[in-house]
Design an enzyme around this catalytic site. Structure first.
Site, PDB file in Angstrom:
ATOM      1  CG  HIS A   1      -9.484   4.250   9.532  1.00  0.00           C
ATOM      2  ND1 HIS A   1     -10.506   3.352   9.739  1.00  0.00           N
ATOM      3  CD2 HIS A   1      -9.585   4.626   8.236  1.00  0.00           C
ATOM      4  CE1 HIS A   1     -11.185   3.191   8.612  1.00  0.00           C
ATOM      5  NE2 HIS A   1     -10.650   3.962   7.692  1.00  0.00           N
TER       6      HIS A   1
ATOM      7  CG  LEU B   1      -1.448   8.376   3.910  1.00  0.00           C
ATOM      8  CD1 LEU B   1      -0.033   7.846   4.172  1.00  0.00           C
ATOM      9  CD2 LEU B   1      -1.567   9.809   4.449  1.00  0.00           C
TER      10      LEU B   1
ATOM     11  CG  ASN C   1      -9.344   2.929   0.177  1.00  0.00           C
ATOM     12  OD1 ASN C   1      -8.396   3.330   0.834  1.00  0.00           O
ATOM     13  ND2 ASN C   1     -10.519   3.521   0.213  1.00  0.00           N
TER      14      ASN C   1
ATOM     15  CG  HIS D   1     -16.121  -0.366   5.693  1.00  0.00           C
ATOM     16  ND1 HIS D   1     -15.941   0.965   5.425  1.00  0.00           N
ATOM     17  CD2 HIS D   1     -17.386  -0.658   5.315  1.00  0.00           C
ATOM     18  CE1 HIS D   1     -17.062   1.459   4.910  1.00  0.00           C
ATOM     19  NE2 HIS D   1     -17.960   0.494   4.838  1.00  0.00           N
TER      20      HIS D   1
ATOM     21  CG  ASP E   1     -12.785   6.917   7.778  1.00  0.00           C
ATOM     22  OD1 ASP E   1     -11.972   6.640   6.880  1.00  0.00           O
ATOM     23  OD2 ASP E   1     -14.008   6.716   7.666  1.00  0.00           O
TER      24      ASP E   1
HETATM   25 ZN   LIG Z   1     -14.338   2.384   6.037  1.00  0.00          ZN
END
Ligand SMILES: [Zn+2]
Length: 436
Positions: free
Chosen positions: A61, A64, A95, A180, A309
């Site tokens: 997770h 980049l 995203n 998420h 994350d």
């Molecule tokens: Zn998330």
């Protein structure tokens, strides 16, 4: 090209090795593992005692930021941070700008990763077009282009119906959907964990139930579809409870926890610096009972993976009022010291379990190569220095962003070297290893 890692302590849960072993690397692959392998023309790399040779760590997770937000991170700087953090591979969330919802973006990311030639990169495609939660992305196209999972991370999948369809679609390719988990109506405009600390600081709260509602929905839909759901960055004790219940019922659900959620609580929002925006993340740092539930899940096997994350943000973006700052912190270069310091040296976990959380299981969940030191596999190897004294220095991060709450922390345990496909992409001069 033959290289012999000699005299190391090898930990590989999948093959059950936890002891002194040599590792022979030939043409980028693991040729042999065993005691006293003959040198036979190989370059010898003596592994000093105390160092541990593991299958390469995979961070499933990370953000980049390329394409579109290169002022925060690029594939090159992100994979440099991964290598320095002991990760031989990362899976990157979709995203970006534009969103990775089609083969063009996936191909671009993979081309940038090949150019950087550091850690391996496994793109994650979007569930919905533009991650807008309206139309499903072409998951088959994403799969063919090289995506290993789908997610609308940053947000939950917008509706239960869309999630059901996405699970069914991804299930056809046996790809996990990474969720998420968050009920946006309950999260509202909250910025911190709802509780004593948020009240004290006058911050709008996000209850743990906002996350757990998402987990409950996901587990039910995974049960309905029979597809594999992976829960991202769990933080609330009710979420762990929902995953545990799902697993007991035979639902195909796996989950991850980030180092900041097993290390910190919401007390960090008020001290040592009040309103430090590097303590603002989503899901938020929660209270001690939640942090302890994450640790319990890591200990009892409910949690499958540790993932960072990694969420780089530019200095200027975080230098604003707490309310207005973006959520997230960088994690690639602090994850291993935090894991070793907090989970190994505290006596909570043993090394084989830590390797399972950082390598074996992420490879199994994403169905990517690695996760073990098997003969014939690519030689992706992480060498740990579990007793190395590490002082976190954000200025020295390879990542383009420095947004970490751990700057200046002194931790026990670090990375000695990172090897990808038999090639050393990072060596830590402090760990006493010769240049390999
Ligand atoms: Zn998330």
């Amino acid at each position: 090209m033959k290289k012999l890692l000699k005299g190391g302590h090898v930990v590989d849960p999948r093959s059950g090795i936890d002891g002194p072993c040599d590792v022979l690397i030939e043409d980028g692959r693991i040729a042999r593992i065993g005691r006293d392998i003959p040198v036979d023309g190989a370059t010898i790399v003596e592994i000093p005692s105390g160092l541990v040779v593991c299958p390469g760590f995979i961070d499933m997770h990370v953000h980049l930021r390329e394409p579109g937000q290169e002022h925060k991170e690029t594939v090159a700087t992100g994979t440099a941070a991964a290598a320095a953090g002991g990760f031989t591979a990362v899976a990157c969330m979709p995203n970006t700008t534009p969103v990775n919802d089609n083969a063009n973006v996936t191909t671009l990311i993979l081309a940038k990763a090949a150019e950087a030639n550091l850690a391996r990169v496994y793109p994650i495609g979007a569930v919905s077009k533009g991650s807008k939660g309206e139309l499903l992305a072409d998951i088959s196209e994403l799969r063919q282009a090289g995506c290993v999972a789908i997610s609308d991370d940053g947000h939950p999948v917008a509706t239960a119906l869309l999630m059901r369809r996405a699970l069914e679609y991804a299930g056809m390719f046996d790809m996990p959907l990474i969720e998420h988990c968050e009920d946006p109506t309950l999260k509202g405009d909250g910025v911190a964990h709802e509780g004593f600390q948020a009240s004290l600081l006058g911050l709008r709260g996000i209850p743990g139930a906002a996350e757990a509602l998402g987990v409950e929905r996901g587990v039910l839909l995974a049960e309905l579809t029979g597809s594999h759901l992976h829960i991202a960055h769990m933080s609330a004790r009710a979420s762990i409870r929902a995953v545990r219940k799902g697993k007991e019922a035979g639902v195909r659900v796996t989950c991850e926890v980030a180092p900041h959620h097993f290390t910190l609580t919401d007390v960090a929002l008020g001290s040592p610096i009040a309103y430090d925006t590097n303590t603002k993340m989503n899901p938020p740092l929660r209270e001690a009972a939640d942090r302890d539930a994450m640790i319990a899940g890591l200990v009892d096997g409910t949690v499958d993976a540790i993932a960072t994350d990694h969420a780089p943000h530019h200095y200027d973006e975080k230098q604003v009022e707490f309310d207005r700052a973006p959520f997230g912190i960088v994690g690639l270069e602090t994850a291993i010291p935090l894991t070793l310091d907090r989970l190994l040296h505290s006596g909570l976990l043993r090394l084989p379990r830590i390797v399972e959380l950082l390598s074996t299981n992420p490879a199994r969940i994403l169905k990517v190569p690695g996760g073990a030191l098997a003969e014939g596999d690519p030689a992706d190897i992480t060498i740990l220095a579990p007793d190395l004294k590490v002082r976190v220095d954000a200025r020295s991060f390879r990542s383009r962003s420095k947004n970490t709450p751990f700057d200046g922390w002194e931790l026990r345990g670090g990375v000695a070297a990172t090897i990808v496909g038999g090639r050393t992409v990072f060596t830590n001069a402090d760990a006493g290893l010769q240049t390999i």
